[in-house]
Design a protein around this motif. Structure first.
Motif, PDB file in Angstrom:
ATOM      1  N   GLN A  34      -4.010   7.878  -9.166  1.00  9.99           N
ATOM      2  CA  GLN A  34      -3.350   6.537  -8.508  1.00  9.99           C
ATOM      3  C   GLN A  34      -2.440   6.222  -8.516  1.00  9.99           C
ATOM      4  O   GLN A  34      -1.592   5.637  -8.465  1.00  9.99           O
ATOM      5  CB  GLN A  34      -4.311   5.716  -9.566  1.00  9.99           C
ATOM      6  N   ASP A  35      -2.154   7.719  -8.902  1.00  9.85           N
ATOM      7  CA  ASP A  35      -0.158   7.055  -7.757  1.00  9.85           C
ATOM      8  C   ASP A  35       0.648   5.641  -7.858  1.00  9.85           C
ATOM      9  O   ASP A  35       1.258   5.166  -8.250  1.00  9.85           O
ATOM     10  CB  ASP A  35       0.644   7.969  -7.842  1.00  9.85           C
ATOM     11  N   SER A  36       0.105   6.132  -5.637  1.00 13.88           N
ATOM     12  CA  SER A  36       0.154   4.697  -5.491  1.00 13.88           C
ATOM     13  C   SER A  36       0.739   3.760  -5.870  1.00 13.88           C
ATOM     14  O   SER A  36       1.539   2.413  -6.347  1.00 13.88           O
ATOM     15  CB  SER A  36       0.311   5.102  -4.160  1.00 13.88           C
ATOM     16  N   PHE A  37      -0.601   3.255  -6.982  1.00 14.10           N
ATOM     17  CA  PHE A  37      -0.675   2.096  -7.452  1.00 14.10           C
ATOM     18  C   PHE A  37       0.136   1.797  -8.569  1.00 14.10           C
ATOM     19  O   PHE A  37       0.184   0.729  -9.253  1.00 14.10           O
ATOM     20  CB  PHE A  37      -2.528   1.838  -7.488  1.00 14.10           C
ATOM     21  N   ILE A  38       0.053   3.149  -9.587  1.00 16.58           N
ATOM     22  CA  ILE A  38       1.150   2.493 -10.843  1.00 16.58           C
ATOM     23  C   ILE A  38       2.348   2.344 -10.666  1.00 16.58           C
ATOM     24  O   ILE A  38       2.816   1.605 -10.821  1.00 16.58           O
ATOM     25  CB  ILE A  38       0.474   3.799 -11.060  1.00 16.58           C
ATOM     26  N   VAL A  51      -5.167  -4.735  -4.681  1.00 18.23           N
ATOM     27  CA  VAL A  51      -3.475  -5.150  -4.234  1.00 18.23           C
ATOM     28  C   VAL A  51      -2.871  -5.437  -5.724  1.00 18.23           C
ATOM     29  O   VAL A  51      -3.489  -6.478  -6.215  1.00 18.23           O
ATOM     30  CB  VAL A  51      -3.052  -5.617  -2.688  1.00 18.23           C
ATOM     31  N   VAL A  52      -1.879  -5.366  -5.644  1.00 16.17           N
ATOM     32  CA  VAL A  52      -0.898  -5.610  -6.853  1.00 16.17           C
ATOM     33  C   VAL A  52      -0.789  -7.210  -6.899  1.00 16.17           C
ATOM     34  O   VAL A  52      -1.109  -7.355  -8.210  1.00 16.17           O
ATOM     35  CB  VAL A  52       0.614  -4.234  -7.277  1.00 16.17           C
ATOM     36  N   GLU A  53      -0.631  -7.777  -6.001  1.00 15.25           N
ATOM     37  CA  GLU A  53      -0.438  -9.755  -6.220  1.00 15.25           C
ATOM     38  C   GLU A  53      -1.775  -9.933  -6.652  1.00 15.25           C
ATOM     39  O   GLU A  53      -1.203 -10.600  -6.751  1.00 15.25           O
ATOM     40  CB  GLU A  53      -0.496  -9.501  -4.380  1.00 15.25           C
ATOM     41  N   LYS A  54      -2.749  -9.590  -6.250  1.00 19.26           N
ATOM     42  CA  LYS A  54      -4.089  -9.736  -6.158  1.00 19.26           C
ATOM     43  C   LYS A  54      -4.708  -9.339  -7.595  1.00 19.26           C
ATOM     44  O   LYS A  54      -5.330 -10.031  -8.386  1.00 19.26           O
ATOM     45  CB  LYS A  54      -5.159 -10.037  -5.712  1.00 19.26           C
ATOM     46  N   LEU A  55      -3.909  -8.601  -8.710  1.00 23.22           N
ATOM     47  CA  LEU A  55      -4.228  -7.920  -9.432  1.00 23.22           C
ATOM     48  C   LEU A  55      -3.928  -8.761 -10.783  1.00 23.22           C
ATOM     49  O   LEU A  55      -5.294  -8.999 -11.342  1.00 23.22           O
ATOM     50  CB  LEU A  55      -3.511  -6.500  -9.950  1.00 23.22           C
ATOM     51  N   GLU A  65      -4.487  -9.761   4.279  1.00 22.73           N
ATOM     52  CA  GLU A  65      -3.592 -10.584   2.951  1.00 22.73           C
ATOM     53  C   GLU A  65      -1.969 -10.919   3.628  1.00 22.73           C
ATOM     54  O   GLU A  65      -1.583  -9.282   3.332  1.00 22.73           O
ATOM     55  CB  GLU A  65      -4.582  -9.996   1.780  1.00 22.73           C
ATOM     56  N   GLY A  66      -1.619 -11.328   3.271  1.00 20.95           N
ATOM     57  CA  GLY A  66      -0.204 -11.845   3.008  1.00 20.95           C
ATOM     58  C   GLY A  66       0.658 -11.056   1.765  1.00 20.95           C
ATOM     59  O   GLY A  66       0.341 -11.330   0.219  1.00 20.95           O
ATOM     60  N   LEU A  67       0.279 -10.163   2.035  1.00 22.74           N
ATOM     61  CA  LEU A  67       1.702  -9.064   0.597  1.00 22.74           C
ATOM     62  C   LEU A  67       3.217  -9.095   0.668  1.00 22.74           C
ATOM     63  O   LEU A  67       3.749  -9.542   1.476  1.00 22.74           O
ATOM     64  CB  LEU A  67       1.049  -7.738   0.383  1.00 22.74           C
ATOM     65  N   SER A  68       3.488  -8.926  -0.189  1.00 21.42           N
ATOM     66  CA  SER A  68       5.904  -8.407  -0.321  1.00 21.42           C
ATOM     67  C   SER A  68       5.348  -7.632   1.313  1.00 21.42           C
ATOM     68  O   SER A  68       4.562  -6.101   1.172  1.00 21.42           O
ATOM     69  CB  SER A  68       5.689  -7.757  -0.960  1.00 21.42           C
TER      70      SER A  68
END
Ligand code: ADP
Ligand code: MG
Length: 628
Positions: free
Chosen positions: A444-448, A489-493, A530-533
């Motif tokens: 899960q490295d990329s998510f971390i 995705v991190v924006e939605k977590l 989705e619109g993410l960074s």
């Protein structure tokens, strides 16, 4: 003096019944007879202390022996002995005072222990293996006559004058044909080791050979010879009978080694010692836990006055502490311990609560005394604590003070500390506090990484019990949710008010989705644009928290959860509409080129999460080579 008589029992013949219904654990006859020898020896010691016996005590060793030819097993003690009158009173009458009741109830009795204890049949358990039993005894009392009692397993007995010259009792069993297996050195040694290893009076069983020095030979080298020495098999004062202040760490560790020679050193231990409202001593050890839960169970031995009873302590020790090792000794748990007895017994519930409390107190003490040391042991202790918090409400109340959460930077926090740490940055727009966690920091490295970039904190919850633990604390903590870093995705977590707008038009988004659907061609993946960074990855594959958690719990817990285990995996593929690569895909000159690029981007996402394997991986590598 010679007397014949009938054992006072109304029912004609009780022994066939005993034999028939007590078949399951015949070996306990030896436990019963050796215990009686121990009792008789302790009584004479006590009489001597009280000044009521003034003769010499002498060597009090109890001896167990057998004769293969004569087919006998003999248990000899130098205890207080019995007069003929006492035999009549203690052996003939008392044992059968409950006989009528016994016969009525034997049908319901589930095991030998239950019957033996309930009806005072300790001595009579000898008839499970013997067709004939003799008691040769001489009482300590002045001018007493030696006596011999014999009984052939019917209700007839005979008492006559004996020849025994020294104080004490020999019980001679004439072993019946079905039980000849007991006329074996290893068999008897094994039974004695099991039940008698910690009895308070020395017990000798046969002899054993030992090598001793025997001068020197011509060349000046040592010579050795083999001699027979007494084989005392028990430790008469095991550590749980001693005061903790007289014991060193080495003593506890040595005792642990003697119980579990193969085991690694334990983490720490608790010396139990209460005398009110029940009597209990013992030492419980916290072992180093491997992941093989089941193998570690049933490691606590239960004793009653140093006589081994059982290693099934299910009702005495709380379920979540079944992984502990060690011994518990309580005279309030009688020899006749059996499942149904235990469940009915009031003391057992109290003992159970006491042990839970002691364990909680010990953990709390360790935590307060030396937090660093406690943290270093957390990976082992944590399992008990989490298991305890999930299974016992009372323990949760205490455990929440010394439960630790570890993050990806190896820092530890209590539940309260953690809440305080993350509240400012991880509260979402609905006022929910979101704890992020990883179960596999490599995969899960990329998510971390994305989460840390947002200055979120990520916990590591990677032990087998954690999916249950997560579920539990989530239900306990106010306005708090736990989400695995790859749940979205991190924006939605953690949804905040300010999100990136998707810069693509609706039509563009639609065609991006179509291109990716064509590239992926797999129904377990649902594509969303989705619109993410723009800094985030172009493609991210996630699995929704709730569904994934249910599936995981189904794997470790079964029960009502198992339904979820059978559902197919279901991933979301989030396409970052704001990433330059997506723009590039839209502008590619043919549909084929678009799909190839999308496929490549999707495979890269799979690759970064360890999901790309086998043929797909090979195809990806080939395609990459061609593209270069
Ligand atoms: P319990 O041990 O529970 O009293 P048992 O059936 O085992 O019941 O023994 C009955 C009684 O017989 C004992 O209480 C004791 O008085 C007497 N007895 C048994 N074995 C011995 C022995 N080796 N020496 C002296 N007395 C004995
Ligand atoms: Mg007894």
């Amino acid at each position: 003096m010679q007397e014949k008589g009938t054992i006072s029992i109304h029912t004609e013949n009780i022994f066939p019944i005993i034999k028939k219904f007590l078949y399951s654990d015949h070996e306990i006859f030896l436990r019963e007879l050796v215990s009686n020898a121990v009792d008789a020896t302790q009584k004479i010691k006590r009489l001597a202390t009280l000044g009521q016996y003034t003769g010499k005590l002498g060597d009090l060793t109890i001896e167990v022996s057998f004769d293969e030819k004569k087919k006998t097993i003999t248990i000899s003690d130098k205890g207080l002995g019995m007069t003929a009158e006492e035999i009549k009173k203690y052996i003939n009458q008392i044992a059968f005072s409950g006989a009528t009741e016994f016969v009525e109830k034997f049908k319901d009795a589930k095991d030998a222990n239950e019957i033996i204890g309930k009806f005072g049949l300790g001595f009579y358990s000898a008839f499970m293996v013997a067709k004939n039993v003799e008691i040769h005894t001489l009482s300590y009392q002045k001018d007493s006559e030696p006596a011999i009692w014999t009984c052939d397993g019917s209700t007839e007995f005979e008492i006559k004058k004996g020849k025994k010259k020294s104080r004490g009792t020999d019980i001679i069993l004439h072993i019946n044909e079905d039980s000849e297996e007991f006329l074996d050195k290893w068999k008897l040694q094994g039974i004695l080791d099991k039940y008698c290893k910690f009895l308070p009076i020395p017990i000798k069983f046969g002899t054993k050979s030992e090598s001793v020095e025997d001068g020197v030979d011509d060349k000046g080298e040592k010579k050795w010879k083999s001699v027979e020495v007494d084989n005392i098999l028990n430790t008469t004062a095991p550590i749980w009978t001693k005061s903790p202040s007289d014991l060193l760490d080495e003593d506890y560790l040595a005792f642990y080694k003697s119980l579990y020679p193969m085991g690694e050193d334990p983490l720490f231990w608790i010396h139990l010692n209460v005398d009110y409202p029940f009597n209990l001593t013992g030492v419980l050890y916290f072992p180093k836990i491997k992941n093989d839960f089941e193998l570690q169970r049933n490691k606590i031995k239960l004793f009653s006055r140093q006589v081994f009873i059982t290693d099934e302590v299910k009702d005495i020790v709380p379920e979540f502490l079944m992984l502990l090792h060690g011994v518990i000794d309580s005279p309030d748990i009688p020899l006749n311990v059996s499942r149904s007895f235990l469940q009915a017994d009031g003391n057992v519930k109290k003992i159970n609560n006491y042990i839970t409390k002691k364990v909680a107190d010990k953990l709390s003490e360790l935590f307060k005394k030396d937090r660093k040391a406690y943290e270093s042991k957390w990976s082992d202790i944590g399992l008990f604590v989490k298991y305890g918090m999930i299974s016992e409400e009372k323990f949760y109340e205490k455990g929440k003070e010394f439960t630790l959460l570890k993050n990806t930077k190896d820092a530890y926090f209590t539940l309260d500390e953690y809440r305080e740490k993350v509240a400012p940055n991880q509260t979402d727009k609905n006022d929910q506090l979101i704890y992020l966690y990883a179960t596999d920091i490599k995969k899960q490295d990329s998510f971390i990484d994305s989460a840390l970039n947002k200055e979120y904190d990520v916990l590591v919850l990677d032990s087998p019990i954690d999916s249950h633990f997560i579920q539990h604390i989530e239900s306990k903590l106010d306005k708090t949710q736990l989400k695995r870093v790859d749940a979205d995705v991190v924006e939605k977590l953690i949804q905040k008010d300010s999100t990136y707008a998707n810069l693509l038009t609706e039509d563009q988004s639609k065609s991006v989705k179509e291109i990716f659907d064509k590239a992926i061609q797999n129904k377990t993946y649902t594509v969303e644009v989705e619109g993410l960074s723009p800094e985030e990855f172009p493609v991210t594959i996630t699995m929704e928290e709730w569904m994934r958690r249910m599936k995981e719990m189904a794997q470790t817990g079964g029960g009502p959860m198992s339904f979820y285990g059978s559902l197919p995996d279901n991933y979301k593929v989030a396409i970052n509409g704001n990433h330059p690569l997506v723009d590039k895909i839209l502008k590619a000159d043919s549909e084929e080129a678009q799909v190839t690029l999308a496929k490549q981007a999707f495979d890269l996402a799979l690759l970064s999460q360890g999901l790309l394997t086998g043929k797909d991986l090979t195809a990806f590598v080939k395609r990459s080579v061609e593209m270069i």
